[in-house]
Design a protein around this motif. Structure first.
Motif, PDB file in Angstrom:
ATOM      1  N   ASP A 247       0.841  -1.193   0.000  1.00  0.00           N
ATOM      2  CA  ASP A 247       0.000   0.000   0.000  1.00  0.00           C
ATOM      3  C   ASP A 247       0.881   1.249   0.000  1.00  0.00           C
ATOM      4  N   MET A 248       0.470   2.253  -0.777  1.00  0.00           N
ATOM      5  CA  MET A 248       1.252   3.488  -0.883  1.00  0.00           C
ATOM      6  C   MET A 248       1.146   4.347   0.370  1.00  0.00           C
ATOM      7  N   ALA A 249       0.070   4.195   1.135  1.00  0.00           N
ATOM      8  CA  ALA A 249      -0.150   5.053   2.309  1.00  0.00           C
ATOM      9  C   ALA A 249       0.579   4.476   3.515  1.00  0.00           C
ATOM     10  N   VAL A 250       1.849   4.804   3.661  1.00  0.00           N
ATOM     11  CA  VAL A 250       2.628   4.326   4.799  1.00  0.00           C
ATOM     12  C   VAL A 250       2.417   5.264   5.981  1.00  0.00           C
ATOM     13  N   PRO A 251       2.632   4.801   7.212  1.00  0.00           N
ATOM     14  CA  PRO A 251       2.499   5.678   8.387  1.00  0.00           C
ATOM     15  C   PRO A 251       3.416   6.899   8.276  1.00  0.00           C
ATOM     16  N   ARG A 252       2.995   7.993   8.885  1.00  0.00           N
ATOM     17  CA  ARG A 252       3.751   9.236   8.773  1.00  0.00           C
ATOM     18  C   ARG A 252       5.146   9.156   9.370  1.00  0.00           C
ATOM     19  N   LEU A 253       5.339   8.297  10.350  1.00  0.00           N
ATOM     20  CA  LEU A 253       6.662   8.218  10.968  1.00  0.00           C
ATOM     21  C   LEU A 253       7.703   7.670   9.995  1.00  0.00           C
ATOM     22  N   ILE A 254       7.267   7.008   8.922  1.00  0.00           N
ATOM     23  CA  ILE A 254       8.182   6.491   7.902  1.00  0.00           C
ATOM     24  C   ILE A 254       8.317   7.559   6.813  1.00  0.00           C
ATOM     25  N   GLU A 255       9.510   8.066   6.637  1.00  0.00           N
ATOM     26  CA  GLU A 255       9.734   9.200   5.748  1.00  0.00           C
ATOM     27  C   GLU A 255      10.188   8.740   4.366  1.00  0.00           C
ATOM     28  N   PRO A 256       9.838   9.494   3.325  1.00  0.00           N
ATOM     29  CA  PRO A 256      10.213   9.099   1.955  1.00  0.00           C
ATOM     30  C   PRO A 256      11.679   9.371   1.659  1.00  0.00           C
TER      31      PRO A 256
END
Length: 306
Positions: A247-256
């Motif tokens: 899924d493209m929507a990863v948790p916010r704590l994981i940064e691109p």
């Protein structure tokens, strides 16, 4: 005669509808019992130090290597016939001493085409390969056992400080989940192919029977049991972040965006590094995309970058 024909046609329609519902829509599984795995066990494993190191994980980053669209029911039975993005991601765990651990390896351009991915980010794959070369440990959510484990058992084990690996051998060969506990106490569970999209675990929907029976081989009941396990872990630890496998929507704590060992963001390379080794590709990645007649809707637009 017309009446008999109508009855026959109606019966055929009912049979077709029942088969359609059973193959694509029914999320039931007869023996999907949750596993005896607790959040306390995972925390204990993450707190152990199998390699006598002192570093602790402080951040997680991600790259989206490839993506396509797949009918949602194939990933989570009963979630709908609408196409949804199926992404191939790789992750990088950063430690406070500057070291890193890689989670998954991406894939080559040829594998992306074979698996039917409509978009392939060559720059992202280049960054993944650079990170792998500098990584202290190479962990994988799918494919062969990690190189550091001579023989991976069925029991969860500590891979490094802050990281525990959860093999799921009953699902299919090489499937596993990974638990990460950061130094500040935040917890992340990478669900891998067990839960490819959030609907899988939030609604307890294993993939459609059509997928596990005909597109790739996987034990649907075992998947259902692990989905129940994920839900139980989340109930015991409401702050636990569940990362769906594709899924493209990863948790916010994981940064691109992966970073290099000096802490600076990688700039996209002009071409993908061409190593002699092809990263492993999982059944999900190939069997839900290889070939033309796969009940898959492929995204349009500019397909190949780089």
């Amino acid at each position: 005669m017309t009446r008999k024909l109508n009855v026959v046609l109606m019966a055929l329609l009912l049979l077709a509808g029942a088969a359609f519902a059973w193959l694509l829509l029914d999320a039931g599984a007869a023996h999907g019992e949750a596993k005896p795995l607790t959040i306390k066990q995972l925390r204990r494993l993450a707190s152990s130090d199998p390699h006598t190191g002192t570093a602790t994980p402080v951040a997680i980053r991600y790259e989206v290597v490839a993506r396509k669209h797949i009918v949602s029911d194939l990933l989570a039975a009963g979630s709908g016939l609408k196409p949804r993005v199926f992404a191939l991601l790789a992750y990088q765990v950063l430690f406070d001493d500057g070291s890193t651990v890689a989670l998954d390896r991406g894939l080559t351009r040829g594998q992306a085409k074979e698996a039917g991915f409509s978009h392939f980010d060559i720059a992202a794959q280049t960054r993944v390969e650079r990170a792998l070369a500098a990584s202290a440990l190479d962990l994988r959510l799918t494919g062969q056992a990690p190189p550091h484990a001579a023989l991976e058992s069925a029991a969860p084990y500590a891979a490094s400080p802050g990281i525990a690996v959860i093999p799921t051998p009953g699902v299919n060969v090489g499937a596993r989940m990974i638990y990460v506990r950061l130094a500040d106490g935040r917890e992340v569970l990478f669900a891998g192919d067990i839960a490819p999209i959030p609907d899988s675990w939030t609604q307890q929907r294993p993939p459609a029977r059509l997928a596990t029976a005909h597109l790739y081989k996987a034990n649907r009941d075992e998947i259902a049991g692990w989905l129940g396990t994920i839900a139980a872990l989340r109930a015991a630890a409401p702050a636990l972040h569940i990362v769906a496998g594709h899924d493209m929507a990863v948790p916010r704590l994981i940064e691109p965006g992966f970073i290099d060992t000096s802490g600076h963001s990688h700039r996209p390379g002009r071409s993908m590094a061409r190593s002699g080794e092809n990263p492993p590709i999982s059944n999900w990645q190939c069997r839900l995309g290889c070939g033309k007649a796969r009940a898959i809707e492929v995204a349009g637009g500019a397909p190949w970058s780089g």
